[in-house]
Design a protein around this motif. Sequence first.
Motif, PDB file in Angstrom:
ATOM      1  N   LEU A  50       0.816  -1.218   0.000  1.00  0.00           N
ATOM      2  CA  LEU A  50       0.000   0.000   0.000  1.00  0.00           C
ATOM      3  C   LEU A  50       0.853   1.273   0.000  1.00  0.00           C
ATOM      4  CD1 LEU A  50      -2.690  -1.196   2.566  1.00  0.00           C
ATOM      5  CD2 LEU A  50      -2.869  -1.143   0.071  1.00  0.00           C
ATOM      6  N   SER A  51       2.180   1.121   0.208  1.00  0.00           N
ATOM      7  CA  SER A  51       3.070   2.287   0.123  1.00  0.00           C
ATOM      8  C   SER A  51       3.690   2.426  -1.260  1.00  0.00           C
ATOM      9  CB  SER A  51       4.187   2.172   1.165  1.00  0.00           C
ATOM     10  OG  SER A  51       5.103   1.131   0.816  1.00  0.00           O
ATOM     11  N   LEU A  52       3.474   1.437  -2.133  1.00  0.00           N
ATOM     12  CA  LEU A  52       4.085   1.489  -3.459  1.00  0.00           C
ATOM     13  C   LEU A  52       3.581   2.654  -4.315  1.00  0.00           C
ATOM     14  CD1 LEU A  52       4.341  -2.287  -4.409  1.00  0.00           C
ATOM     15  CD2 LEU A  52       6.159  -0.739  -3.704  1.00  0.00           C
ATOM     16  N   PRO A  53       2.297   3.065  -4.218  1.00  0.00           N
ATOM     17  CA  PRO A  53       1.905   4.266  -4.972  1.00  0.00           C
ATOM     18  C   PRO A  53       2.755   5.485  -4.617  1.00  0.00           C
ATOM     19  CG  PRO A  53      -0.042   3.085  -4.243  1.00  0.00           C
ATOM     20  CD  PRO A  53       1.134   2.421  -3.585  1.00  0.00           C
ATOM     21  N   TRP A  54       3.089   5.634  -3.320  1.00  0.00           N
ATOM     22  CA  TRP A  54       3.958   6.742  -2.913  1.00  0.00           C
ATOM     23  C   TRP A  54       5.324   6.606  -3.565  1.00  0.00           C
ATOM     24  CZ3 TRP A  54       8.705   7.064  -0.600  1.00  0.00           C
ATOM     25  CH2 TRP A  54       9.108   8.329  -0.162  1.00  0.00           C
ATOM     26  N   SER A  55       5.852   5.375  -3.615  1.00  0.00           N
ATOM     27  CA  SER A  55       7.163   5.151  -4.226  1.00  0.00           C
ATOM     28  C   SER A  55       7.146   5.504  -5.706  1.00  0.00           C
ATOM     29  CB  SER A  55       7.576   3.687  -4.038  1.00  0.00           C
ATOM     30  OG  SER A  55       7.672   3.351  -2.674  1.00  0.00           O
ATOM     31  N   THR A  64      -6.814  -9.796  -1.305  1.00  0.00           N
ATOM     32  CA  THR A  64      -8.058  -9.054  -1.094  1.00  0.00           C
ATOM     33  C   THR A  64      -7.804  -7.577  -0.858  1.00  0.00           C
ATOM     34  OG1 THR A  64      -9.116 -11.035  -0.166  1.00  0.00           O
ATOM     35  CG2 THR A  64     -10.159  -8.915   0.286  1.00  0.00           C
ATOM     36  N   TYR A  65      -6.931  -7.246   0.119  1.00  0.00           N
ATOM     37  CA  TYR A  65      -6.752  -5.817   0.401  1.00  0.00           C
ATOM     38  C   TYR A  65      -5.976  -5.107  -0.694  1.00  0.00           C
ATOM     39  CZ  TYR A  65      -2.123  -6.897   2.556  1.00  0.00           C
ATOM     40  OH  TYR A  65      -0.843  -7.314   2.816  1.00  0.00           O
ATOM     41  N   SER A  66      -5.113  -5.849  -1.418  1.00  0.00           N
ATOM     42  CA  SER A  66      -4.414  -5.226  -2.542  1.00  0.00           C
ATOM     43  C   SER A  66      -5.395  -4.845  -3.642  1.00  0.00           C
ATOM     44  CB  SER A  66      -3.349  -6.185  -3.090  1.00  0.00           C
ATOM     45  OG  SER A  66      -2.352  -6.463  -2.134  1.00  0.00           O
ATOM     46  N   PHE A  67      -6.322  -5.751  -3.954  1.00  0.00           N
ATOM     47  CA  PHE A  67      -7.309  -5.469  -5.004  1.00  0.00           C
ATOM     48  C   PHE A  67      -8.321  -4.409  -4.554  1.00  0.00           C
ATOM     49  CE2 PHE A  67      -5.964  -9.615  -6.847  1.00  0.00           C
ATOM     50  CZ  PHE A  67      -5.677  -9.148  -8.111  1.00  0.00           C
ATOM     51  N   ILE A  68      -8.591  -4.344  -3.257  1.00  0.00           N
ATOM     52  CA  ILE A  68      -9.469  -3.269  -2.764  1.00  0.00           C
ATOM     53  C   ILE A  68      -8.809  -1.916  -2.998  1.00  0.00           C
ATOM     54  CG2 ILE A  68     -10.373  -2.184  -0.662  1.00  0.00           C
ATOM     55  CD1 ILE A  68     -11.042  -4.970   0.364  1.00  0.00           C
ATOM     56  N   GLY A  69      -7.530  -1.803  -2.616  1.00  0.00           N
ATOM     57  CA  GLY A  69      -6.811  -0.549  -2.850  1.00  0.00           C
ATOM     58  C   GLY A  69      -6.748  -0.201  -4.321  1.00  0.00           C
ATOM     59  N   ASN A 108       0.291   5.557   2.846  1.00  0.00           N
ATOM     60  CA  ASN A 108      -0.547   4.355   2.895  1.00  0.00           C
ATOM     61  C   ASN A 108      -1.771   4.622   2.038  1.00  0.00           C
ATOM     62  OD1 ASN A 108      -2.542   2.398   3.553  1.00  0.00           O
ATOM     63  ND2 ASN A 108      -1.636   2.074   5.560  1.00  0.00           N
ATOM     64  N   LEU A 109      -1.914   3.861   0.964  1.00  0.00           N
ATOM     65  CA  LEU A 109      -2.953   4.138  -0.031  1.00  0.00           C
ATOM     66  C   LEU A 109      -4.347   4.203   0.578  1.00  0.00           C
ATOM     67  CD1 LEU A 109      -3.743   4.515  -3.003  1.00  0.00           C
ATOM     68  CD2 LEU A 109      -3.801   2.011  -3.208  1.00  0.00           C
ATOM     69  N   LEU A 110      -4.647   3.336   1.546  1.00  0.00           N
ATOM     70  CA  LEU A 110      -5.999   3.276   2.099  1.00  0.00           C
ATOM     71  C   LEU A 110      -6.383   4.550   2.838  1.00  0.00           C
ATOM     72  CD1 LEU A 110      -6.223  -0.395   3.445  1.00  0.00           C
ATOM     73  CD2 LEU A 110      -7.155   0.535   1.321  1.00  0.00           C
ATOM     74  N   THR A 111      -5.387   5.278   3.376  1.00  0.00           N
ATOM     75  CA  THR A 111      -5.715   6.503   4.116  1.00  0.00           C
ATOM     76  C   THR A 111      -6.229   7.593   3.187  1.00  0.00           C
ATOM     77  OG1 THR A 111      -3.440   7.352   3.930  1.00  0.00           O
ATOM     78  CG2 THR A 111      -3.965   5.996   5.852  1.00  0.00           C
ATOM     79  N   GLY A 112      -6.055   7.417   1.886  1.00  0.00           N
ATOM     80  CA  GLY A 112      -6.539   8.418   0.939  1.00  0.00           C
ATOM     81  C   GLY A 112      -8.033   8.342   0.699  1.00  0.00           C
ATOM     82  N   PHE A 113      -8.659   7.256   1.155  1.00  0.00           N
ATOM     83  CA  PHE A 113     -10.086   7.082   0.937  1.00  0.00           C
ATOM     84  C   PHE A 113     -10.817   7.235   2.264  1.00  0.00           C
ATOM     85  CE2 PHE A 113      -7.771   4.429  -2.104  1.00  0.00           C
ATOM     86  CZ  PHE A 113      -8.180   5.007  -3.299  1.00  0.00           C
ATOM     87  N   GLY A 114     -10.764   8.412   2.817  1.00  0.00           N
ATOM     88  CA  GLY A 114     -11.320   8.639   4.149  1.00  0.00           C
ATOM     89  C   GLY A 114     -12.773   9.044   4.166  1.00  0.00           C
ATOM     90  N   SER A 115     -13.389   9.208   3.014  1.00  0.00           N
ATOM     91  CA  SER A 115     -14.784   9.643   2.987  1.00  0.00           C
ATOM     92  C   SER A 115     -15.692   8.517   3.460  1.00  0.00           C
ATOM     93  CB  SER A 115     -15.183  10.081   1.572  1.00  0.00           C
ATOM     94  OG  SER A 115     -15.174   8.971   0.706  1.00  0.00           O
ATOM     95  N   SER A 116     -16.876   8.883   3.973  1.00  0.00           N
ATOM     96  CA  SER A 116     -17.829   7.896   4.476  1.00  0.00           C
ATOM     97  C   SER A 116     -18.317   6.963   3.365  1.00  0.00           C
ATOM     98  CB  SER A 116     -19.032   8.609   5.113  1.00  0.00           C
ATOM     99  OG  SER A 116     -19.663   9.466   4.157  1.00  0.00           O
ATOM    100  N   LYS A 117     -18.159   7.407   2.121  1.00  0.00           N
ATOM    101  CA  LYS A 117     -18.592   6.595   0.991  1.00  0.00           C
ATOM    102  C   LYS A 117     -17.838   5.267   0.938  1.00  0.00           C
ATOM    103  CE  LYS A 117     -18.906   6.815  -4.069  1.00  0.00           C
ATOM    104  NZ  LYS A 117     -18.644   7.673  -5.256  1.00  0.00           N
ATOM    105  N   PHE A 118     -16.560   5.300   1.372  1.00  0.00           N
ATOM    106  CA  PHE A 118     -15.728   4.103   1.279  1.00  0.00           C
ATOM    107  C   PHE A 118     -15.343   3.531   2.638  1.00  0.00           C
ATOM    108  CE2 PHE A 118     -14.467   6.544  -2.632  1.00  0.00           C
ATOM    109  CZ  PHE A 118     -15.056   5.690  -3.538  1.00  0.00           C
ATOM    110  N   VAL A 119     -15.929   4.056   3.722  1.00  0.00           N
ATOM    111  CA  VAL A 119     -15.428   3.725   5.045  1.00  0.00           C
ATOM    112  C   VAL A 119     -15.480   2.238   5.343  1.00  0.00           C
ATOM    113  CG1 VAL A 119     -17.664   4.182   6.165  1.00  0.00           C
ATOM    114  CG2 VAL A 119     -15.552   4.317   7.494  1.00  0.00           C
ATOM    115  N   TRP A 120     -16.560   1.559   4.952  1.00  0.00           N
ATOM    116  CA  TRP A 120     -16.695   0.149   5.317  1.00  0.00           C
ATOM    117  C   TRP A 120     -15.785  -0.748   4.489  1.00  0.00           C
ATOM    118  CZ3 TRP A 120     -18.434  -0.194   9.849  1.00  0.00           C
ATOM    119  CH2 TRP A 120     -19.421   0.689  10.312  1.00  0.00           C
TER     120      TRP A 120
END
Length: 461
Positions: free
Chosen positions: A45-50, A193-198, A298-310
């Motif tokens: 999840l840090s690879l996008p930053w890289s 699973t979490y890689s494909f979610i990101g 961390n890629l997942l922290t970029g999706f903080g809106s309630s739309k994607f919270v779950w």
Amino acid sequence: MGVAEAVSSDNTPLLLTPPHPLKRTGTVWTAVAHIVTGVIGSGVLSLPWSIAQLGWLAGPFSILIIASCTLFSAFLLCDTYRSPDPEYGPDRSASYLDVVNLNIGVKNGWLCGLLVNICLYGFGVAFVITTAINLRAIQNSICYHNEGPEAACEFVDAYYMLLFGAVQIVLSQIPNFHNIEWLSVLAATMSFTYSFIGMGLSIMQTIEKGHAEGSIEGVIASSGTEKLWLVSQALGDISFTYPFSTILMEIQDTLKSPPPENQTMKKASTISVIVTTFIYLGCGCAGYAAFGNDTPGNLLTGFGSSKFVWIVNFANVCIVVHLLGSYQVYGQPLFATVENWFRFKFPDSEFVNNTFILKLWLLPPFELNFLSLSFRTAYVVSTTVIAMIFPYFNQILGVLGSISFWPLTIYFPVELYLSRSSTDAWTAKWIMLRTFSIFGFGFGLFTLIGCIRGIVTEKIG
């Protein structure tokens, strides 16, 4: 219960092997599961930053080059599992330390053992910290969603670390690496699973924007020197998400034969590197396309809106489950090293050698050894305590990873291959392998300097 060992001419022990024959049932796919569990971690999840630091050309190209080097190194190491001479030592080398001891000497073995065990232990501490971070992220997300963004949602990581440690005390009683196939399969599934979610969330955001972010040169730094350090850290992050040399021998030792273990391991390594590279490129490029120069660490922290919270919370749960398996994949080799040493030193000790069959209600029978119970419990407790005392240990792990990258991933595999193949000096193959080793040394040094500077800069800031 005896211990099998190889001895030199002066009766000096060269290595320790398991105290009883093991039934090896592993296949290509169980090896792939072990490798994927060990390689694909939350670091994906840090690879996008890289990629953001390197840009659209250099970023994907760096992933492909490092993947190729990792696979080449794994191929060199696979062929050293079996002893070429029955009188040379045991037929199999069940660990990285064993194969280095037998082929290039005890002094190299000491260095290899030190680096391997430091890395294995360091990963254990890092997994405790990372699990706590993800569990806290889930709790914070639920709190903010229920009580609003202004709510005072503060949760203590120590509680999550203790919970993770308690679960690992139980899992650590699994006898050996050969018995964790089911856990590796579960953990590998979670990593996908979490890689494909990101990746999926990033693609959705890019589609909503109607264009891809990012540029050929990547993030624009304030100076050329600053850009150089960012590139160094990015390359370090990418390189540390690939190598699995520290656990390759243990994985190969689980494989059934025929076919020859090195052939199976090469197939498993190839499949694993192709799969991980696809995921790394997909997740890294999709994340960079979604956020551009503002890509988070961390890629997942970029999706903080309630739309994607779950869906983000579910991804964090998958990371936690994956880390449960990763802890064992990296812990079991260290358990085996220490426990086999005790069995060698104390062959007559009942505490060390006696194994009992315990049957609890509603549970299948399982083996219980007092040495394993006490040492593994102490090990898990120690990693948990260190994680609680030093919650920023992940940054130190980056430095340790940089220091060990060249010797474990490049130097030892090259030296082992040259020793076993009797390659003449200054031949084309010899020059190629030496060049590969020198390049790896320079690369590791470059990323080490970047990691150290990153820690210093963060502390000053």
